[in-house]
Design an enzyme around this catalytic site. Structure first.
Site, PDB file in Angstrom:
ATOM      1  N   ASP A   1       0.688  -1.265   0.015  1.00 10.89           N
ATOM      2  CA  ASP A   1      -0.004   0.092   0.093  1.00 10.89           C
ATOM      3  C   ASP A   1       1.019   1.258   0.005  1.00 10.89           C
ATOM      4  O   ASP A   1       1.743   1.354   0.762  1.00 10.89           O
ATOM      5  CB  ASP A   1      -0.965   0.034   1.082  1.00 10.89           C
ATOM      6  CG  ASP A   1      -1.664   1.163   1.354  1.00 10.89           C
ATOM      7  OD1 ASP A   1      -1.669   2.101   0.292  1.00 10.89           O
ATOM      8  OD2 ASP A   1      -2.113   1.680   2.601  1.00 10.89           O
TER       9      ASP A   1
ATOM     10  N   ASP B   1      -3.387 -10.341 -16.157  1.00 13.84           N
ATOM     11  CA  ASP B   1      -4.346 -11.366 -16.208  1.00 13.84           C
ATOM     12  C   ASP B   1      -5.422 -11.113 -16.910  1.00 13.84           C
ATOM     13  O   ASP B   1      -6.181  -9.903 -16.977  1.00 13.84           O
ATOM     14  CB  ASP B   1      -4.873 -11.354 -14.435  1.00 13.84           C
ATOM     15  CG  ASP B   1      -5.140 -12.601 -13.958  1.00 13.84           C
ATOM     16  OD1 ASP B   1      -5.675 -13.681 -14.915  1.00 13.84           O
ATOM     17  OD2 ASP B   1      -5.013 -13.330 -12.949  1.00 13.84           O
TER      18      ASP B   1
ATOM     19  N   ASP C   1      -6.976 -16.631 -17.143  1.00 16.13           N
ATOM     20  CA  ASP C   1      -8.015 -17.504 -16.311  1.00 16.13           C
ATOM     21  C   ASP C   1      -8.610 -18.450 -17.031  1.00 16.13           C
ATOM     22  O   ASP C   1      -9.700 -18.091 -17.793  1.00 16.13           O
ATOM     23  CB  ASP C   1      -8.863 -16.247 -15.582  1.00 16.13           C
ATOM     24  CG  ASP C   1      -9.459 -16.714 -14.253  1.00 16.13           C
ATOM     25  OD1 ASP C   1      -8.788 -17.290 -13.446  1.00 16.13           O
ATOM     26  OD2 ASP C   1     -10.719 -16.832 -14.323  1.00 16.13           O
TER      27      ASP C   1
ATOM     28  N   GLU D   1      -4.486 -20.881 -18.020  1.00 20.51           N
ATOM     29  CA  GLU D   1      -5.067 -21.573 -16.797  1.00 20.51           C
ATOM     30  C   GLU D   1      -5.979 -22.831 -17.154  1.00 20.51           C
ATOM     31  O   GLU D   1      -7.100 -22.224 -17.741  1.00 20.51           O
ATOM     32  CB  GLU D   1      -5.580 -20.743 -15.512  1.00 20.51           C
ATOM     33  CG  GLU D   1      -5.920 -21.441 -14.480  1.00 20.51           C
ATOM     34  CD  GLU D   1      -6.958 -20.611 -13.458  1.00 20.51           C
ATOM     35  OE1 GLU D   1      -6.884 -21.016 -12.220  1.00 20.51           O
ATOM     36  OE2 GLU D   1      -7.752 -20.047 -13.861  1.00 20.51           O
TER      37      GLU D   1
ATOM     38  N   HIS E   1      -2.671 -17.273  -5.641  1.00 24.86           N
ATOM     39  CA  HIS E   1      -3.748 -16.826  -5.074  1.00 24.86           C
ATOM     40  C   HIS E   1      -4.892 -17.641  -4.502  1.00 24.86           C
ATOM     41  O   HIS E   1      -5.749 -17.240  -3.892  1.00 24.86           O
ATOM     42  CB  HIS E   1      -4.170 -15.547  -5.648  1.00 24.86           C
ATOM     43  CG  HIS E   1      -4.731 -15.932  -7.216  1.00 24.86           C
ATOM     44  ND1 HIS E   1      -3.950 -16.319  -8.121  1.00 24.86           N
ATOM     45  CD2 HIS E   1      -6.165 -15.892  -7.637  1.00 24.86           C
ATOM     46  CE1 HIS E   1      -4.932 -16.908  -9.223  1.00 24.86           C
ATOM     47  NE2 HIS E   1      -5.957 -16.463  -8.880  1.00 24.86           N
ATOM     48  N   ASP E   2      -5.004 -18.750  -5.490  1.00 26.28           N
ATOM     49  CA  ASP E   2      -6.180 -19.853  -5.334  1.00 26.28           C
ATOM     50  C   ASP E   2      -5.649 -20.953  -4.417  1.00 26.28           C
ATOM     51  O   ASP E   2      -6.637 -21.916  -4.215  1.00 26.28           O
ATOM     52  CB  ASP E   2      -6.545 -20.409  -6.706  1.00 26.28           C
ATOM     53  CG  ASP E   2      -7.631 -19.378  -7.284  1.00 26.28           C
ATOM     54  OD1 ASP E   2      -8.084 -18.478  -6.664  1.00 26.28           O
ATOM     55  OD2 ASP E   2      -7.388 -19.396  -8.473  1.00 26.28           O
TER      56      ASP E   2
END
Length: 560
Positions: free
Chosen positions: A22, A99, A200, A258, A334-335
């Site tokens: 951040d 992505d 994706d 993916e 991330h999954d």
């Protein structure tokens, strides 16, 4: 086989932007924050940065529901920030991978907002609509996120398909206008200088004709749709068209598809080395291994994966794609939960050594390695204990379905399952230092930090020459310098050994021997390692030849 493609030389670092850094004290990671950390990534030695979606989104699925493909999510910055980041990435000698989420859009996208109004507007066929059957859904398909894959819209008197959340309607790739719209948005980013796409669930875009019912397990409310929709009948046609009209028009573009549910045999078509479709595939066989005897529970469990099954999963893809296609190498993203917690041992006594072991085992295989943010310092699962600590839609929906609706598992057991395998384990903010909020932000982060950040952070890792970070740095450097590591074929040793993962790689008369102990016990194995010409890397300071200490991993090279 020789290294004729740049992607065969590269190592990718995955950034989950919301949780990376951040820069403006709003508790959410952003593009300027990523730019601030480029020196760190350059020091690690990676070649490509893959960003999870940064487009405008209602965030029903953490950015995988896109409402505007050509705008930046305001929380991450604006287009000026993106262009500054892209230029800085290139100035540091790295590439930027976007992505691409085009199996579905957000239900807030203007295409869907128009499509749902009627059956006779310009966007009416941009999505997959079907009439009710006997007053119910058109078929028995279940969503990946639990529940039905269909939602009814009274204005059209029809259901629309969403393989994921209701807020993620599937695009109708049968419609050539949809495909051209997708190609246009791809060109938008490539023209800006982006270096390619991670695509994706791209193997779900071609649905089977007539949308038949899916296989349904005993006791399950809906059918398992993956076996029907993965690798659909026109997938090769669509990917070849995408390549002709977009990808082949740009130089040195990296593409990874993916592909949940794909087989290695199918993947050799999608990732063939002639460059007519994609460069490489993300497959799921090794991370989808589940010890669950109850089909209703799917992936939800808290048991360790059996090592022989893990080895066979890797070996199957290593052998099938050799010389024909190209694999992505990853333990987590991330999954997926944190690799050291799932496949290693996150107990403080073994965390560092087992994280190095896992890195060695993966990076010595054929394919392009992916490092997920925090993996290179051995970040662990967060081990939440109450449902209200979770943000992930899949996890929350699974709890509702399995605990509240089906009564298939107790609340206590389900929380253990979530703690072990929920996607939220990977999404806690990056741990930069031991200060308040771990150096991620000056304010409370959007998502709770892992409480172990004072002990596990990049400041500590960079100060310790024996850290996981420097070990990963060496693994990456070894790959860059060795055609044997990049291109050698794969030979699995002792496939039924439940404690040790050992394999060989062969290339131009040279052999690589990789031996990894996946247990906390000392064991002994003889693979002729005493006769090696060199020990390339190991996660202990010395080598005791046939002895394998807890989570020990070592790599030997045999020359001509």
């Amino acid at each position: 086989m020789t290294a004729t493609h740049s992607f065969q030389d590269e190592v990718v670092y995955q950034i989950y932007p919301r949780s990376f850094q951040d820069s403006n004290s709003d508790g959410i990671g952003d593009l300027k924050g990523i730019q601030q950390r480029l020196p760190y990534l350059k020091k690690l030695g990676v070649d490509v940065l893959w960003l999870n979606p940064i487009y405008r989104s209602p965030d029903k699925d953490n950015g995988y529901d896109i409402s505007d493909y050509e705008a930046i999510q305001p929380a991450y910055g604006d287009m000026t920030d993106f262009e500054a980041l892209l230029n800085a990435v290139h100035d540091n000698g790295m590439k930027l991978l976007m992505d691409l989420v085009v199996n579905h859009t957000s239900d807030q996208h203007r295409w869907f907002q128009e499509s749902k109004k009627s059956k006779d507007n310009a966007f009416a066929d941009y999505y997959i609509w079907r009439d009710p059957v006997d007053g119910h859904e058109p078929n028995n398909w279940g969503s990946y996120f639990s529940g039905s894959a269909w939602t009814y819209v009274p204005a059209r008197g029809q259901y629309y398909l969403h393989l994921f959340a209701p807020g993620q309607p599937d695009l109708n790739w049968e419609n050539p206008e949809v495909r051209q719209s997708v190609y246009s948005l791809m060109k938008f980013w490539l023209d800006k200088g982006a270096n390619g796409f991670r695509m994706d669930v791209i193997n779900l875009i071609s649905k089977p004709a007539d949308l038949p019912d899916a296989p349904q397990a005993a006791g399950a409310e809906y059918g398992n749709v993956e076996s029907l929709v993965a690798d659909g009948p026109k997938l090769n046609d669509y990917l070849q068209e995408m390549n002709r009209e977009v990808l082949s028009q740009y130089t040195d573009i990296l593409t990874v598809g993916e592909m949940p549910g794909s087989t290695p045999e199918d993947a050799t078509h999608y990732t063939n080395l002639d460059g007519s479709e994609l460069n490489m595939v993300f497959q799921f066989q090794h991370v989808n291994l589940s010890p669950n005897p109850d089909a209703r529970l799917g992936k939800w469990n808290d048991q360790p994966v059996k090592l022989p099954e893990l080895k066979q999963a890797f070996a199957r893809w290593q052998v099938a794609l050799d010389g024909k296609g190209w694999n992505s190498l990853y333990w987590n993203n991330h999954d997926q939960p944190r690799t050291v917690s799932r496949f290693g041992n996150d107990n403080p006594q073994y965390r560092v050594i087992s994280a190095k072991m896992l890195g060695t085992t993966l990076h010595m295989m054929q394919g392009t390695p992916y490092v997920y943010e925090g993996e290179e310092i051995g970040m662990t699962n967060v081990h939440y204990s109450t449902l209200d600590q979770y943000e992930d839609l899949e996890s929350i929906n699974a709890y509702q379905a399995l605990v509240n609706d089906e009564k298939a598992v107790t609340p206590e057991k389900m929380l253990k399952y979530l703690s072990h395998i929920s996607r939220d384990n990977a999404r806690t903010p990056m741990q930069w230092d031991d200060s308040t909020n771990a150096g991620f932000s000056t304010v409370k982060p959007w998502f709770a930090l892992n409480s172990n950040y004072p002990q596990i952070n990049t400041k500590q890792a960079l100060a310790d020459q024996d850290s996981v970070f420097y070990y990963y740095q060496k693994l990456i450097a070894l790959r860059h310098d060795s055609d044997l590591i990049k291109l050698g074929d794969f030979e699995l040793l002792d496939p039924d050994d439940g404690d040790v993962f050992a394999y060989k790689r062969h290339y131009n008369g040279q052999t690589l021997l990789v031996i990894s102990n996946f247990t906390a016990n000392e064991v002994s194995r003889d693979y002729g390692q005493e006769h090696a010409d060199s020990l390339l890397i190991g996660n202990y300071p010395d080598d005791q030849a046939r002895v394998l200490r807890p989570y020990e991993s070592k790599v030997y090279q045999f020359n001509n």
